[in-house]
Scaffold this active site. Structure first.
Site, PDB file in Angstrom:
ATOM      1  N   GLY A   1       0.802  -1.223   0.000  1.00  0.00           N
ATOM      2  CA  GLY A   1       0.000   0.000   0.000  1.00  0.00           C
ATOM      3  C   GLY A   1       0.830   1.266   0.000  1.00  0.00           C
ATOM      4  O   GLY A   1       2.020   1.228  -0.318  1.00  0.00           O
TER       5      GLY A   1
ATOM      6  N   HIS B   1       4.372   1.572  -8.111  1.00  0.00           N
ATOM      7  CA  HIS B   1       3.338   0.533  -8.120  1.00  0.00           C
ATOM      8  C   HIS B   1       2.500   0.647  -9.397  1.00  0.00           C
ATOM      9  O   HIS B   1       2.153  -0.356 -10.011  1.00  0.00           O
ATOM     10  CB  HIS B   1       2.407   0.687  -6.906  1.00  0.00           C
ATOM     11  CG  HIS B   1       3.082   0.531  -5.572  1.00  0.00           C
ATOM     12  ND1 HIS B   1       3.189   1.545  -4.660  1.00  0.00           N
ATOM     13  CD2 HIS B   1       3.697  -0.540  -4.999  1.00  0.00           C
ATOM     14  CE1 HIS B   1       3.808   1.115  -3.574  1.00  0.00           C
ATOM     15  NE2 HIS B   1       4.144  -0.144  -3.755  1.00  0.00           N
TER      16      HIS B   1
ATOM     17  N   ARG C   1       8.053   4.668   1.651  1.00  0.00           N
ATOM     18  CA  ARG C   1       8.741   5.297   2.782  1.00  0.00           C
ATOM     19  C   ARG C   1       9.128   6.752   2.499  1.00  0.00           C
ATOM     20  O   ARG C   1       9.392   7.508   3.432  1.00  0.00           O
ATOM     21  CB  ARG C   1       9.996   4.513   3.143  1.00  0.00           C
ATOM     22  CG  ARG C   1       9.703   3.159   3.735  1.00  0.00           C
ATOM     23  CD  ARG C   1      10.970   2.355   3.854  1.00  0.00           C
ATOM     24  NE  ARG C   1      10.696   0.934   4.015  1.00  0.00           N
ATOM     25  CZ  ARG C   1      10.540   0.323   5.175  1.00  0.00           C
ATOM     26  NH1 ARG C   1      10.672   0.991   6.276  1.00  0.00           N
ATOM     27  NH2 ARG C   1      10.265  -0.970   5.229  1.00  0.00           N
TER      28      ARG C   1
ATOM     29  N   GLY D   1       9.014  -5.517  -8.554  1.00  0.00           N
ATOM     30  CA  GLY D   1       9.908  -4.438  -8.977  1.00  0.00           C
ATOM     31  C   GLY D   1      11.379  -4.795  -8.796  1.00  0.00           C
ATOM     32  O   GLY D   1      11.741  -5.470  -7.824  1.00  0.00           O
TER      33      GLY D   1
ATOM     34  N   GLN E   1       7.355  -9.697   8.161  1.00  0.00           N
ATOM     35  CA  GLN E   1       8.616  -9.319   7.508  1.00  0.00           C
ATOM     36  C   GLN E   1       9.282  -8.100   8.136  1.00  0.00           C
ATOM     37  O   GLN E   1      10.315  -7.637   7.669  1.00  0.00           O
ATOM     38  CB  GLN E   1       8.410  -9.094   6.010  1.00  0.00           C
ATOM     39  CG  GLN E   1       7.643  -7.838   5.651  1.00  0.00           C
ATOM     40  CD  GLN E   1       7.349  -7.767   4.170  1.00  0.00           C
ATOM     41  OE1 GLN E   1       6.577  -8.563   3.646  1.00  0.00           O
ATOM     42  NE2 GLN E   1       7.960  -6.819   3.478  1.00  0.00           N
TER      43      GLN E   1
END
Ligand code: AMP
Length: 271
Positions: free
Chosen positions: A10, A16, A168, A128, A40
């Site tokens: 998200g 994305h 981030r 990616g 994770q």
């Protein structure tokens, strides 16, 4: 009818979107998942502050015309009665770089991707290049467990200053985003110097350049693009970097030989 799958955590951005567009041009039906996978995250604070914006993401996906969004709860992915652990031999791929600095991270990544593949059952999995080590490990898992899916790896989407787009980045100020551009600058330096200078010296130079820009690098490694071994002196190689800017951890990479670069919208990794 072929199903293309793009798993995400998200806070969707143009990186994305690029995967989703590539997926829709090669697969008949596109499924996107949004799931911030707790297993994770080796650092609980990182999990806590990971950006979440489901409503905005849904609008983003509708605007892109994505066919299906899978937005599971933790119990859907990890039902208490189900053993979701998987057993894959990593051949050392998980012992370096991200694996070294984020213990347990890849175990969680493989577990969630395995589980999502089992639920969605796609023909094609789009990931990616941004997470280079991640897709290498996923390719290993697919091969070893003979999961009937083809992994397709899509190029890194960057901001104008070279900074790789990342969820981030939302945690960075505009000034910090400019500061973080040094990461891409070092990857460009490595691309120029490879073949002319020793890889250890290139890495040392790039680490100090990142430090001088006020970031705290964790590693800058030039490794075999296939084995992720930094002792192997064979092409193709990839430069991988991780650095903190304040409390935000950023990663990036660049494949150093033109021959190994994708020549279409995506490439299928060799394992
Ligand atoms: P994430 O939501 O960060 O887990 O990423 C979901 C997928 O998007 C992963 O396969 C990432 O490698 C990919 N991705 C993230 N950022 C980028 C980017 N800047 N360019 C291309 N793909 C990306």
């Amino acid at each position: 009818m072929s199903i293309g799958f793009v798993p995400t955590m998200g806070a969707l951005h143009k990186g994305h979107a690029s995967l989703l567009k590539i997926a829709s041009s090669y697969s008949d039906l596109v499924v996107c998942s949004i799931f911030v996978n707790p297993t994770q995250f080796n650092d609980p604070t990182d999990l806590e502050k990971y950006p979440r914006q489901d409503d905005k993401d849904i609008e983003f996906l509708v605007a892109l015309g994505v066919d299906v969004l899978y937005l599971p709860a933790v119990e859907d992915v990890y039902p208490p009665s189900l053993n979701t652990a998987i057993d894959v031999t990593m051949n050392g791929l998980d012992a370096v770089m991200e694996g070294k600095f984020r213990p347990g991270h890849f175990k969680g990544v493989l577990e969630v991707v395995h589980r999502l593949l089992d639920i969605v059952k796609p023909h094609h999995l789009y990931m990616g290049q941004k997470d280079y080590q991640q897709f290498t490990l996923i390719a290993q898992m697919i091969k070893q467990l003979q999961i009937p899916v083809e992994l397709r790896v899509c190029p890194i989407v960057r901001a104008n200053n070279g900074l790789a787009l990342s969820s981030r980045n939302a945690l960075l100020s505009e000034a910090e985003k400019e500061q973080a551009a040094v990461i891409f600058e070092t990857l460009s330096v490595a691309k120029e110097l490879i073949g002319h200078q020793d890889t250890v010296d290139i890495s040392a130079f790039c680490l100090s350049k990142i430090e001088k820009a006020g970031l705290r690098p964790e590693y800058f490694e030039i490794v075999s693009a296939h084995t992720l071994n930094n002792k192997e002196d064979t092409a193709p190689r990839v430069a991988c970097v991780a650095a903190y800017l304040g409390t935000v951890r950023l990663i990036d990479n660049s494949i150093l030989y033109k021959t190994s670069e994708p020549n279409g919208d995506y490439f299928v990794p060799m394992v």
